[in-house]
Design a protein around this motif. Sequence first.
Motif, PDB file in Angstrom:
ATOM      1  N   ASP A 159      65.168 -19.614  -0.650  1.00 34.43           N
ATOM      2  CA  ASP A 159      64.616 -18.536   0.175  1.00 34.43           C
ATOM      3  C   ASP A 159      64.774 -17.161  -0.472  1.00 34.43           C
ATOM      4  N   ILE A 160      65.702 -17.035  -1.446  1.00 34.20           N
ATOM      5  CA  ILE A 160      65.952 -15.725  -2.053  1.00 34.20           C
ATOM      6  C   ILE A 160      64.692 -15.208  -2.765  1.00 34.20           C
ATOM      7  N   GLN A 161      63.939 -16.109  -3.399  1.00 34.89           N
ATOM      8  CA  GLN A 161      62.719 -15.690  -4.096  1.00 34.89           C
ATOM      9  C   GLN A 161      61.741 -15.050  -3.112  1.00 34.89           C
ATOM     10  N   ARG A 162      61.651 -15.602  -1.915  1.00 32.26           N
ATOM     11  CA  ARG A 162      60.755 -15.050  -0.890  1.00 32.26           C
ATOM     12  C   ARG A 162      61.208 -13.645  -0.487  1.00 32.26           C
ATOM     13  N   MET A 163      62.508 -13.461  -0.331  1.00 38.00           N
ATOM     14  CA  MET A 163      63.039 -12.131   0.018  1.00 38.00           C
ATOM     15  C   MET A 163      62.762 -11.141  -1.108  1.00 38.00           C
ATOM     16  N   ASN A 164      62.940 -11.582  -2.354  1.00 39.22           N
ATOM     17  CA  ASN A 164      62.653 -10.699  -3.487  1.00 39.22           C
ATOM     18  C   ASN A 164      61.196 -10.234  -3.466  1.00 39.22           C
ATOM     19  N   ASP A 165      60.291 -11.149  -3.153  1.00 36.30           N
ATOM     20  CA  ASP A 165      58.864 -10.794  -3.093  1.00 36.30           C
ATOM     21  C   ASP A 165      58.617  -9.731  -2.029  1.00 36.30           C
ATOM     22  N   LEU A 166      59.311  -9.832  -0.891  1.00 37.01           N
ATOM     23  CA  LEU A 166      59.138  -8.840   0.172  1.00 37.01           C
ATOM     24  C   LEU A 166      59.633  -7.462  -0.249  1.00 37.01           C
ATOM     25  N   LEU A 167      60.783  -7.433  -0.938  1.00 38.10           N
ATOM     26  CA  LEU A 167      61.318  -6.156  -1.414  1.00 38.10           C
ATOM     27  C   LEU A 167      60.353  -5.502  -2.411  1.00 38.10           C
ATOM     28  N   LEU A 168      59.793  -6.319  -3.309  1.00 39.20           N
ATOM     29  CA  LEU A 168      58.844  -5.790  -4.297  1.00 39.20           C
ATOM     30  C   LEU A 168      57.567  -5.307  -3.616  1.00 39.20           C
ATOM     31  N   ARG A 169      57.158  -5.995  -2.539  1.00 34.15           N
ATOM     32  CA  ARG A 169      55.951  -5.585  -1.824  1.00 34.15           C
ATOM     33  C   ARG A 169      56.140  -4.223  -1.159  1.00 34.15           C
ATOM     34  N   LEU A 170      57.311  -4.009  -0.580  1.00 32.80           N
ATOM     35  CA  LEU A 170      57.600  -2.704   0.026  1.00 32.80           C
ATOM     36  C   LEU A 170      57.585  -1.611  -1.044  1.00 32.80           C
ATOM     37  N   ARG A 171      58.153  -1.919  -2.210  1.00 31.11           N
ATOM     38  CA  ARG A 171      58.157  -0.937  -3.309  1.00 31.11           C
ATOM     39  C   ARG A 171      56.737  -0.638  -3.773  1.00 31.11           C
ATOM     40  N   ASP A 172      55.916  -1.689  -3.923  1.00 27.56           N
ATOM     41  CA  ASP A 172      54.563  -1.516  -4.472  1.00 27.56           C
ATOM     42  C   ASP A 172      53.642  -0.761  -3.522  1.00 27.56           C
ATOM     43  N   LYS A 173      54.042  -0.618  -2.256  1.00 27.68           N
ATOM     44  CA  LYS A 173      53.255   0.192  -1.327  1.00 27.68           C
ATOM     45  C   LYS A 173      53.592   1.674  -1.468  1.00 27.68           C
ATOM     46  N   GLY A 174      54.437   2.016  -2.444  1.00 25.34           N
ATOM     47  CA  GLY A 174      54.767   3.416  -2.686  1.00 25.34           C
ATOM     48  C   GLY A 174      56.035   3.875  -2.006  1.00 25.34           C
ATOM     49  N   ASN A 175      56.952   2.927  -1.711  1.00 21.24           N
ATOM     50  CA  ASN A 175      58.211   3.280  -1.055  1.00 21.24           C
ATOM     51  C   ASN A 175      59.380   3.209  -2.024  1.00 21.24           C
ATOM     52  N   THR A 176      60.444   3.938  -1.687  1.00 20.68           N
ATOM     53  CA  THR A 176      61.700   3.847  -2.436  1.00 20.68           C
ATOM     54  C   THR A 176      62.553   2.786  -1.742  1.00 20.68           C
ATOM     55  N   VAL A 177      62.994   1.787  -2.477  1.00 23.19           N
ATOM     56  CA  VAL A 177      63.783   0.697  -1.885  1.00 23.19           C
ATOM     57  C   VAL A 177      65.186   0.724  -2.493  1.00 23.19           C
ATOM     58  N   LEU A 178      66.187   0.920  -1.644  1.00 24.71           N
ATOM     59  CA  LEU A 178      67.594   0.923  -2.081  1.00 24.71           C
ATOM     60  C   LEU A 178      68.269  -0.312  -1.494  1.00 24.71           C
ATOM     61  N   VAL A 179      68.885  -1.116  -2.358  1.00 28.65           N
ATOM     62  CA  VAL A 179      69.472  -2.383  -1.924  1.00 28.65           C
ATOM     63  C   VAL A 179      70.921  -2.463  -2.383  1.00 28.65           C
ATOM     64  N   VAL A 180      71.831  -2.724  -1.436  1.00 25.34           N
ATOM     65  CA  VAL A 180      73.227  -3.050  -1.788  1.00 25.34           C
ATOM     66  C   VAL A 180      73.281  -4.561  -1.918  1.00 25.34           C
ATOM     67  N   GLU A 181      73.664  -5.074  -3.079  1.00 23.78           N
ATOM     68  CA  GLU A 181      73.538  -6.513  -3.308  1.00 23.78           C
ATOM     69  C   GLU A 181      74.541  -7.018  -4.352  1.00 23.78           C
ATOM     70  N   HIS A 182      74.910  -8.308  -4.193  1.00 25.25           N
ATOM     71  CA  HIS A 182      75.802  -8.970  -5.162  1.00 25.25           C
ATOM     72  C   HIS A 182      75.112 -10.103  -5.902  1.00 25.25           C
ATOM     73  N   LYS A 183      74.047 -10.666  -5.327  1.00 24.87           N
ATOM     74  CA  LYS A 183      73.426 -11.859  -5.914  1.00 24.87           C
ATOM     75  C   LYS A 183      72.675 -11.499  -7.203  1.00 24.87           C
ATOM     76  N   PRO A 184      72.970 -12.177  -8.321  1.00 19.59           N
ATOM     77  CA  PRO A 184      72.295 -11.850  -9.596  1.00 19.59           C
ATOM     78  C   PRO A 184      70.780 -12.034  -9.520  1.00 19.59           C
ATOM     79  N   GLU A 185      70.312 -12.962  -8.648  1.00 30.59           N
ATOM     80  CA  GLU A 185      68.857 -13.192  -8.560  1.00 30.59           C
ATOM     81  C   GLU A 185      68.125 -11.952  -8.054  1.00 30.59           C
ATOM     82  N   THR A 186      68.779 -11.172  -7.172  1.00 28.73           N
ATOM     83  CA  THR A 186      68.138  -9.958  -6.654  1.00 28.73           C
ATOM     84  C   THR A 186      68.402  -8.765  -7.569  1.00 28.73           C
TER      85      THR A 186
END
Length: 802
Positions: free
Chosen positions: A411-438
């Motif tokens: 499911d992490i790949q799906r979440m990554n796609d959502l984060l990238l989609r928010l960014r590609d709409k012209g938004n700044t995305v700040l994520v606190v994260e530990h998982k290397p995949e993200t």
Amino acid sequence: MTTRTRTQSPPASRGADRHELIRVHGARVNNLKDVSVEIPKRRLTVFTGVSGSGKSSLVFDTIAAESQRLINETYSAFVQGFMPTPARPDVDVLEGLTTAIVVDQQRMGSDPRSTVGTVTDAHAMLRILFSRLGTPHIGPPGAFSFNTASVRASGAITVERGDKKAVKATYERTGGMCTRCEGRGAVSDIDLAQLYDDSKSLAEGAFTIPGWKSDSFWTVGVYAASGFVDPDKPIREFTEQERQDFLYREPVKVKVKGVNLTYEGLIPKIQKSFLSKDKESMQPHVRAFVERAVTFTTCPGCDGTRLSEGARSSKIEGINIADACAMEIRDLAEWVRGLSEPSVAPLLAALGGTLDSFVEIGLGYLALERPSGTLSGGEAQRVKMIRHLGSPLTDVTYVFDEPTIGLHPHDIQRMNDLLLRLRDKGNTVLVVEHKPETIAIADHVVDLGPGAGTAGGTVCFEGTVDGLRGGDTVTGRHFDDRAALKESVRKPSGALEIRGATAHNLRDVDVDIPLGVLTVVTGVAGSGKSSLVHGSLGTSSGAGAGGEGVVSVDQSPIRGSRRSNPATYTGLLEPIRKAFAKANGVKPALFSANSEGACPTCNGAGVVFTDLAMMAGVASPCEDCEGKRFQASVLEYRFGGRDISEVLAMSVTEAEEFFGSGEARIPAAHRVLGRLADVGLGYLTLGQPLNTLSGGERQRLKLAVHMAEKGGVYVLDEPTTGLHLADVEQLLGLLDRLVDSGKSVIVVEHHQAVMAHADWIIDLGPGAGHDGGHVVFEGTPADLVAARSTLTGEHLASYVGA
């Protein structure tokens, strides 16, 4: 004819180009040490570092807090009076901020009236749909709301217009609330046998309620001397009137030994004194009493749907609103798409879009009737994301707190796609994260550290992911760590048999959980892991585990104010207070900042709060105690050469040494400190307020408390939540020590490092919701990797490089 001349637009102002960065200069919130960073806008920036290094302090308490404070200031003073008023963060310069939308991992409130449908507006849209299309028509949208009661009123009202005139008026509102359970779906029943022994009289001490002793004037004394019952007669011999007065009488004034007191029946008194309180805040023996005495059963009036008979009678194509809310959301989305009614086309489009967002974000297995308090931290966070997915807003700063919590690697790949989609709409995305995949998908990385608490709070690295990999920071060194499969696994000493488990989506599951080893229960989100472990072990903890208790450490949050700290939460302060009192010949209460020893000026808070209505309140250190929280006279008492405020200022590591030997030796305190050090909290100070701890620190603090319980089986629910890659190694060491000491450890987990380290794996699936609920694999990690027969097997195989 007029001709329009088109003038060339002037080139973009160069002044605007300077604002392509969010600039933070001199941030000192919590443990941050004059941090200065420049964060690119319209990019995905990941903040990483060990748990407690200052990530949340920088992202949430500095950047997001200031953005939200500045937006609040744009409203009128009247509106600001109704809004939270955060203080300005302790930072020199903050430039280039945009509107911040915070999607945190705070659990949703556990109000019994709050469901997935009510918190996402999906239920509101369904109510409108049924009020328009439902047959028979029963009323407006409120008629389908389980939070709205039906109201009828009539009487005379006076209209002051010209000559005063009394007008007869009637008022009626149709609500959808079930009158039996008042919209809760469950009714509570009190087991009278747990409240008293009916073979005894009140004088003989019939009550078995905690704290109700036979000589207690304020509780038992009121019943005995009230005159409503005979205190010398066994309760089972009460007349019908005596029994009614004893159990159910409305509050009434009585005189007992010359004192005016209020007498009321036992049932309402128990409901007010025990059932109205939060169970988490109760002492363990009181909580155990409540769990014994009170049973919650499905409401027979509405069969758990919370709705009145009228609301259940109105249907669209044979489906009523209760049926719709009970469907899995992906099935409900399909049903909504099948409705074609031009008169409500905009509503169907909006409702369909919201339901499709659930499916897209991986929550299609939920139902709208699911109580919001039962969602895990990861599920709650993704539910909050739903309202932002289809938003046309751009140039917004989205702030996420570990969005991969509770997610299977699939499911992490799906979440990554959502984060990238928010960014590609012209938004700044700040994520606190530990998982290397993200971390790997970031455009920019900020690594904080190098340690936790006072050893952290500085920026160790800023740059690209490749730069982080090659850098000499804790995160960089551990970024490509991969736990290897164990060469040999432990042999079980027995088995915990679960037979015919059907909780939630489980399909009559039979499974043997081995004892004496480290067992990992895994599977995609919504596959039935928690239902299997918590639902089944909760019922078989006595007999099934050979009489050994089950100690469960779940994800429920610690409620912590600035008055509670690790010393009070773990019970560590109790033996310390007693030792101080004994050494100085005074009362233990003097050494509590919440009791007699509190500084009278600040009431033991250490700071004096000034409420400024719609402006941020000001908290200034107390001048009398200088923030130490105690009266000056209390600080004159010493133990082992230290006063109580100096002890609370010690770190766990210092205190473990201090109370471990010499004249300050306190074995009870040393044991608690040893457990705190075991879970990796050696850097915390004993008096640090709980509300300043990070999510990972709070969970490990809870684990340290539960380690003291005498249990043979430990059940941990995603203990890697909030843990850095380096901290996971320490956690694995702790799990090994628990197993080697003769405990059985069962972990519900998605982290591949924990799976690889397990002795036995139980994999549930194959999907989520009604596609899950089966055991798709049980065996050793090596067998799972070799078979690659499940999604978990495939991801674990690629993780260990097999």
